[in-house]
Write a protein that holds these residues in place. Sequence first.
Motif, PDB file in Angstrom:
ATOM      1  N   ALA A 143       1.402  -1.310  -0.093  1.00 12.92           N
ATOM      2  CA  ALA A 143      -0.264   0.022   0.113  1.00 12.92           C
ATOM      3  C   ALA A 143       0.618   1.590   0.156  1.00 12.92           C
ATOM      4  N   GLU A 144       1.880   1.153   0.830  1.00 10.68           N
ATOM      5  CA  GLU A 144       3.086   2.579   1.332  1.00 10.68           C
ATOM      6  C   GLU A 144       3.606   2.824  -0.468  1.00 10.68           C
ATOM      7  N   MET A 145       4.151   1.595  -1.089  1.00 14.83           N
ATOM      8  CA  MET A 145       4.529   2.145  -2.168  1.00 14.83           C
ATOM      9  C   MET A 145       3.766   1.616  -3.460  1.00 14.83           C
ATOM     10  N   TYR A 146       2.717   1.770  -3.152  1.00 12.81           N
ATOM     11  CA  TYR A 146       1.157   2.111  -4.661  1.00 12.81           C
ATOM     12  C   TYR A 146       1.207   3.782  -4.217  1.00 12.81           C
ATOM     13  N   ASN A 147       1.104   4.380  -2.920  1.00 12.31           N
ATOM     14  CA  ASN A 147       0.967   5.740  -3.367  1.00 12.31           C
ATOM     15  C   ASN A 147       2.106   6.439  -2.813  1.00 12.31           C
ATOM     16  N   ASP A 148       3.127   5.332  -3.036  1.00 12.15           N
ATOM     17  CA  ASP A 148       4.081   6.513  -3.301  1.00 12.15           C
ATOM     18  C   ASP A 148       4.907   6.328  -5.291  1.00 12.15           C
ATOM     19  N   GLY A 149       3.926   5.470  -5.919  1.00  9.39           N
ATOM     20  CA  GLY A 149       3.637   5.578  -7.121  1.00  9.39           C
ATOM     21  C   GLY A 149       4.391   4.140  -8.051  1.00  9.39           C
ATOM     22  N   LEU A 150       4.856   3.391  -6.834  1.00 10.71           N
ATOM     23  CA  LEU A 150       5.675   2.157  -7.214  1.00 10.71           C
ATOM     24  C   LEU A 150       4.628   1.174  -7.827  1.00 10.71           C
ATOM     25  N   THR A 151       3.789   0.929  -8.147  1.00 12.04           N
ATOM     26  CA  THR A 151       2.862   0.245  -8.940  1.00 12.04           C
ATOM     27  C   THR A 151       3.221  -0.914  -9.254  1.00 12.04           C
ATOM     28  N   TRP A 152       4.215  -1.088 -10.562  1.00 14.90           N
ATOM     29  CA  TRP A 152       4.193  -2.152 -10.548  1.00 14.90           C
ATOM     30  C   TRP A 152       4.544  -3.255 -10.584  1.00 14.90           C
ATOM     31  N   MET A 153       4.406  -4.112  -9.591  1.00 13.76           N
ATOM     32  CA  MET A 153       4.365  -5.082  -8.878  1.00 13.76           C
ATOM     33  C   MET A 153       2.479  -5.690  -7.931  1.00 13.76           C
TER      34      MET A 153
END
Length: 262
Positions: free
Chosen positions: A114-124
């Motif tokens: 969720a934190e990665m998603y918020n930071d724009g790291l949506t690849w995974m």
Amino acid sequence: MAARTKALGISVAAVNVVIFILAFTSIYPFPAGDFKVDLPSPNEIEWAYESGEVTVTAPFTIDNGGYYSVDELRLWYHVSNYSNVLIVEDTVDLGTMKAGAVTSGEIVFSFDLAEMYNDGLTWMIFNDDLLDFVVEVSCYYTMKLVKFDARYSVSIPWDALIQSVRFGDPWIDPFNPETILIDYSVTTSDILSGSTTLHVALLEDGVVVSEVDETLRLGRTAVGLLDFNVPLGTIPDTVTVEIVIPGLPGIITYSFPLEVVP
């Protein structure tokens, strides 16, 4: 005098032999493979997902097949994805390991999607990937006279949370011209569980003309048939779908062009 010199020479030779044996038995187990570190294969990795956080459990085994105990045995691990984005790194202290002992343990870590998603790291979220495990092992050997360091690595496949979203060609129900039917297929990662709502809308020139909600089971391939009621004369040109993955912020949206089959 000669006898003393000869005796001293014999003593020095004996000490040298002892030193050689000590050095040989200290170093030999490592190139010979008697000290072994086994990292997990992909099918031994356990994955869990809850509220946007992924927990990974990776078993390992260390076999000290050498002649001496090792001290200050330490594992440092570093995990990144194929794009070299750091997932986690940490150190595990294992202490002393006796000669001939086999130690089994687990590397357990979590990362916040969720934190990665918020930071724009949506690849995974949307794409398969590889998690590269790098493990460095260090310890002292032979009464801390010898230090051993080695690096091991293994790559573990990661499955996208949302692996595919597909819609078939829509067609008009021959028994009801105000009904459009569309087949769908949604595949999500097996680390997900439970259900979510699939919200699907038909649009004509950007205007919603019909919409339905469908309950979607997570962690598998879900297939079904969507039934839309549309006004006569309406020809939708786009379908949009919204999916909510528990723990991830916001709504994930897809859009597909349509060509309605009479």
